[in-house]
Design a protein around this motif. Sequence first.
Motif: not given
Length: 425
Positions: A231-235, A250-253
Amino acid sequence: MDYKTRRTFLKRLGQGAIGSFALPVFGNSLTNHWKAEGLFEGDYTSEAYWELVKSQFNMADGLRYFNNASLGASSTSIRQATLGFRDLLDGFPSKYMWGGWQKEKEKVRESIANLFSVDAEEIALIHNTTEGMNLIARSFDLQPGDEIILADHEHPSGSIPWEVWQETKGIRLVRPELPVLPKSVSELTEVYKKAISPKTKIISMCHMVNTNGMLLPVQEISKIAHEKGILVAVDGAQSAGMFKIDLHELGCDFYSASSHKWLFSPKGVGVFYAKKESQHHLKPLMVARGHTDESIRRLENYNTRNLPEVLGLGASVDFHNTIGAEVIHRRSYELKTYFRSKIEGNDHFTIKSPALDDLSSAIQVVEVNGKDVKDIKEKLWENYGIDCRPMTSHGLNALRLSFAIYITKKDIDYLVNALQELATA
């Protein structure tokens, strides 16, 4: 732009949002109305247009504000709209706190979803980036030995939640080092690829780092991660509102952002995105009546909260849309290019933000060679009324300069002149 058009621009930009937003029914963007009148077609290419935009931000006398990456200002229209909501609330508190603004709140959610090209059911209205990163980090029941990747440029609000909620349980935090001045996107993706192991469960990363404005390749990392079930979490604190963002692309979770920076919203409001397929991982930080709600609203269920600020976020999006996301996107890069053109090749300065547009935008970091950054920062304020942020981590010794849409090329000329005078003093 002639005098009559200028007066119309100021009147509508300064008062239009209050007309749309300070009433119980709101949400009609001014954009289509303005375009129908043909007032601004092409005007954004002139500095006169941006001087008018600047006039909508009521800064303190004498202040030259290059510190938007720390905290943004709200335009007059956004402030007026928020005050209008506050007056309505105080006029009939129970009505507007519990139910009276339900439709309006949902319109704000929809406007945010449209801004980021996602579904409204993927957006929660929270307080700030820190809350969103805590929400993510606390949600997972990871096991000792599992790994989370956090690069070394993460903001403390992006790393501390993982340290507190997961590292204390025996989860390993992997902290790869990013190059300060990468020359290509692939140089950054390689750092993450090398950090991934069979034990990696989550990659938590900034979209744009606060240290030197470096853009990280979220889209590329998300693709790599998802192929491995990670999984990808983005700030997104430093990217939301600066340039166009399609979160599905962007595709992040997960993506958490403070809207009080580059979206100029009232303070204490934030945006949280969770991809529908990934929402089941998340648990609310707070629980109250209605905690069994299976929609994303369970993540923002605080019972009593400051709704005028939430609805003020709707006015912020309207202001953003009135100027235009694409126009703001281009302006952000235009100001970056203009600033760099003024100091590149000057032996007194070293730019410490990556050059490529794929790697940086409207945050640029510059060192005044041979000078202590804290001393330069103080002199900029005391002698020139310039506010910016000194950055000392990662060997930067450099000033972080934010080029928000209320910054004009004339402001940049003033800044560069001040830097030149201090560099040669």
